[in-house]
Design a protein around this motif. Structure first.
Motif, PDB file in Angstrom:
ATOM      1  N   VAL A 127       1.499   6.616   2.751  1.00 17.24           N
ATOM      2  CA  VAL A 127       2.435   5.901   1.896  1.00 17.24           C
ATOM      3  C   VAL A 127       3.372   5.100   2.794  1.00 17.24           C
ATOM      4  O   VAL A 127       4.030   5.651   3.667  1.00 17.24           O
ATOM      5  CB  VAL A 127       3.245   6.861   1.005  1.00 17.24           C
ATOM      6  CG1 VAL A 127       4.272   6.080   0.174  1.00 17.24           C
ATOM      7  CG2 VAL A 127       2.324   7.664   0.092  1.00 17.24           C
ATOM      8  N   PHE A 128       3.396   3.774   2.571  1.00 17.66           N
ATOM      9  CA  PHE A 128       4.233   2.880   3.352  1.00 17.66           C
ATOM     10  C   PHE A 128       5.357   2.305   2.492  1.00 17.66           C
ATOM     11  O   PHE A 128       5.185   2.108   1.284  1.00 17.66           O
ATOM     12  CB  PHE A 128       3.414   1.695   3.880  1.00 17.66           C
ATOM     13  CG  PHE A 128       2.348   2.059   4.875  1.00 17.66           C
ATOM     14  CD1 PHE A 128       2.642   2.194   6.220  1.00 17.66           C
ATOM     15  CD2 PHE A 128       1.033   2.255   4.454  1.00 17.66           C
ATOM     16  CE1 PHE A 128       1.653   2.513   7.136  1.00 17.66           C
ATOM     17  CE2 PHE A 128       0.042   2.572   5.361  1.00 17.66           C
ATOM     18  CZ  PHE A 128       0.350   2.704   6.707  1.00 17.66           C
ATOM     19  N   ASP A 129       6.475   1.992   3.134  1.00 22.55           N
ATOM     20  CA  ASP A 129       7.459   1.170   2.447  1.00 22.55           C
ATOM     21  C   ASP A 129       7.180  -0.288   2.767  1.00 22.55           C
ATOM     22  O   ASP A 129       6.174  -0.624   3.397  1.00 22.55           O
ATOM     23  CB  ASP A 129       8.898   1.592   2.804  1.00 22.55           C
ATOM     24  CG  ASP A 129       9.323   1.172   4.209  1.00 22.55           C
ATOM     25  OD1 ASP A 129       8.524   0.549   4.946  1.00 22.55           O
ATOM     26  OD2 ASP A 129      10.479   1.462   4.583  1.00 22.55           O
ATOM     27  N   ALA A 245       3.050   1.302  -5.997  1.00 20.71           N
ATOM     28  CA  ALA A 245       3.775   2.227  -6.863  1.00 20.71           C
ATOM     29  C   ALA A 245       4.112   1.535  -8.178  1.00 20.71           C
ATOM     30  O   ALA A 245       4.020   0.311  -8.302  1.00 20.71           O
ATOM     31  CB  ALA A 245       5.058   2.687  -6.174  1.00 20.71           C
ATOM     32  N   GLN A 246       4.494   2.322  -9.170  1.00 25.04           N
ATOM     33  CA  GLN A 246       4.881   1.731 -10.456  1.00 25.04           C
ATOM     34  C   GLN A 246       6.083   0.814 -10.266  1.00 25.04           C
ATOM     35  O   GLN A 246       6.164  -0.252 -10.859  1.00 25.04           O
ATOM     36  CB  GLN A 246       5.199   2.827 -11.475  1.00 25.04           C
ATOM     37  CG  GLN A 246       5.492   2.291 -12.875  1.00 25.04           C
ATOM     38  CD  GLN A 246       5.614   3.400 -13.897  1.00 25.04           C
ATOM     39  OE1 GLN A 246       5.558   4.581 -13.557  1.00 25.04           O
ATOM     40  NE2 GLN A 246       5.787   3.026 -15.150  1.00 25.04           N
ATOM     41  N   GLU A 247       7.019   1.242  -9.442  1.00 25.55           N
ATOM     42  CA  GLU A 247       8.131   0.389  -9.065  1.00 25.55           C
ATOM     43  C   GLU A 247       7.821  -0.208  -7.696  1.00 25.55           C
ATOM     44  O   GLU A 247       7.353   0.492  -6.808  1.00 25.55           O
ATOM     45  CB  GLU A 247       9.429   1.200  -9.001  1.00 25.55           C
ATOM     46  CG  GLU A 247       9.884   1.749 -10.333  1.00 25.55           C
ATOM     47  CD  GLU A 247      10.279   0.649 -11.306  1.00 25.55           C
ATOM     48  OE1 GLU A 247      10.738  -0.402 -10.830  1.00 25.55           O
ATOM     49  OE2 GLU A 247      10.136   0.842 -12.519  1.00 25.55           O
ATOM     50  N   PRO A 248       8.065  -1.517  -7.496  1.00 30.08           N
ATOM     51  CA  PRO A 248       7.726  -2.134  -6.219  1.00 30.08           C
ATOM     52  C   PRO A 248       8.535  -1.561  -5.077  1.00 30.08           C
ATOM     53  O   PRO A 248       9.646  -1.057  -5.263  1.00 30.08           O
ATOM     54  CB  PRO A 248       8.056  -3.614  -6.443  1.00 30.08           C
ATOM     55  CG  PRO A 248       9.044  -3.623  -7.552  1.00 30.08           C
ATOM     56  CD  PRO A 248       8.670  -2.472  -8.432  1.00 30.08           C
ATOM     57  N   GLY A 249       7.963  -1.627  -3.890  1.00 27.35           N
ATOM     58  CA  GLY A 249       8.677  -1.160  -2.706  1.00 27.35           C
ATOM     59  C   GLY A 249       7.897  -0.153  -1.894  1.00 27.35           C
ATOM     60  O   GLY A 249       8.157   0.017  -0.710  1.00 27.35           O
ATOM     61  N   GLN A 250       6.937   0.537  -2.502  1.00 26.10           N
ATOM     62  CA  GLN A 250       6.096   1.495  -1.796  1.00 26.10           C
ATOM     63  C   GLN A 250       4.649   1.306  -2.240  1.00 26.10           C
ATOM     64  O   GLN A 250       4.380   0.787  -3.317  1.00 26.10           O
ATOM     65  CB  GLN A 250       6.526   2.936  -2.089  1.00 26.10           C
ATOM     66  CG  GLN A 250       7.917   3.280  -1.614  1.00 26.10           C
ATOM     67  CD  GLN A 250       8.285   4.727  -1.920  1.00 26.10           C
ATOM     68  OE1 GLN A 250       7.438   5.571  -2.201  1.00 26.10           O
ATOM     69  NE2 GLN A 250       9.572   5.024  -1.864  1.00 26.10           N
ATOM     70  N   ARG A 251       3.720   1.759  -1.385  1.00 26.56           N
ATOM     71  CA  ARG A 251       2.306   1.693  -1.742  1.00 26.56           C
ATOM     72  C   ARG A 251       1.526   2.701  -0.932  1.00 26.56           C
ATOM     73  O   ARG A 251       1.903   3.079   0.174  1.00 26.56           O
ATOM     74  CB  ARG A 251       1.760   0.285  -1.531  1.00 26.56           C
ATOM     75  CG  ARG A 251       2.085  -0.306  -0.174  1.00 26.56           C
ATOM     76  CD  ARG A 251       1.775  -1.772  -0.160  1.00 26.56           C
ATOM     77  NE  ARG A 251       2.340  -2.427   0.995  1.00 26.56           N
ATOM     78  CZ  ARG A 251       2.122  -3.693   1.320  1.00 26.56           C
ATOM     79  NH1 ARG A 251       1.334  -4.432   0.568  1.00 26.56           N
ATOM     80  NH2 ARG A 251       2.671  -4.230   2.376  1.00 26.56           N
TER      81      ARG A 251
END
Length: 273
Positions: A127-129, A245-251
């Motif tokens: 998991v990256f920011d 992610a559902q909210e942007p900023g992580q994946r």
């Protein structure tokens, strides 16, 4: 109608100039009898093909033009053959659309955590920011990347040559560098995040390679593909996918063995080591 924000004339001009210089005029620009002294297309060629005055387009590149309309942006994007990611970047720099407000947090998104914990043992996950910091990893992901949890893969890639050489074959390094920077630019555009801005400044000071690539204004979100990595157990041919992610900023980035390669046999050995 989408809300507008302030135009970033300096960044817009630099982006247009870089994309124009990177585009071959063959088959696009009108025939010319004069010898070219600069790379790519000329400003007057872009203006002609986009259906606008040369003076107007020159002002955009020189950061002194008005805020362009949707129609102007569409014409420029078509002429410069911009990708979808580059078009989104163009619109954001021109002040079109609401800026993304991404909460700065190091708490792993719940949905990504569930997905990470549910991965098969032969699938690596990290998991990256937005800047490339590794917020979490499963056992296989940590084993492949050498325990990167808590570190920043982009920063280490550009500042730790020994780590990069041990991880990636020479012919994979230049495209990987470009992909990291293009993805970083796409991820950060439109956000008011002083920490991210400080990260870019730090990287430009730490790595001339990073600074040069950043100035190219290449924009491309990393979504899926193949990757070759090196490991003491042997070469790894991997298929990669990125789940936001559902909210942007992580994946969550996934890696699994490419079909018909010895990698499938090597991954369990790496996970157990």
């Amino acid at each position: 109608m989408a809300a507008r924000r302030q135009i970033d004339r300096t960044a817009l001009g630099a982006f247009l100039r870089r994309r124009r210089e990177a585009l071959s005029p063959d088959g696009l620009a009108p025939p010319s009898s004069t010898r070219r002294r600069t790379p790519g297309m000329r400003r007057e060629e872009v203006a002609d093909l986009a259906g606008m005055s040369v003076n107007y387009y020159e002002r955009l590149e020189r950061a002194s033009g008005p805020q362009p309309s949707d129609a102007v942006l569409d014409a420029i994007a078509r002429t410069l053959r911009l990708s979808d990611d580059e078009i989104a970047h163009l619109y954001t720099l021109a002040g079109h659309g609401a800026p993304r407000r991404v909460p700065v947090t190091h708490t792993v998104d719940r949905g990504l955590r569930i997905a990470l914990d549910a991965l098969a043992p032969d699938t690596a996950g990290l998991v990256f920011d937005r800047t490339g910091e590794v917020l979490a990893a499963n056992a296989l992901g940590a084993a492949i990347f050498g325990g990167m949890t808590g570190g920043n893969v982009v920063e280490r890639w550009f500042t730790d040559r020994a780590w990069r050489d041990a991880l990636s074959p020479p012919d994979e390094q230049e495209p990987t560098s470009r992909a990291y920077v293009a993805d970083l630019r796409a991820s950060l555009v439109g956000d008011d995040d002083s920490a991210a801005e400080a990260f870019i400044r730090r990287m430009r000071m730490a790595s001339a390679e990073f600074s040069d690539l950043w100035d190219r204004h290449e924009v491309a979100v990393v979504r899926a593909g193949t990757k070759v990595m090196l490991h003491p157990r042997g070469r790894l041919d991997l298929e990669c996918a990125v789940l936001p992610a559902q909210e942007p900023g992580q994946r969550l980035t996934l890696f699994r063995a490419a079909a018909h390669t010895p990698t499938a046999e090597r991954l369990p050995l790496i996970a157990a080591s």
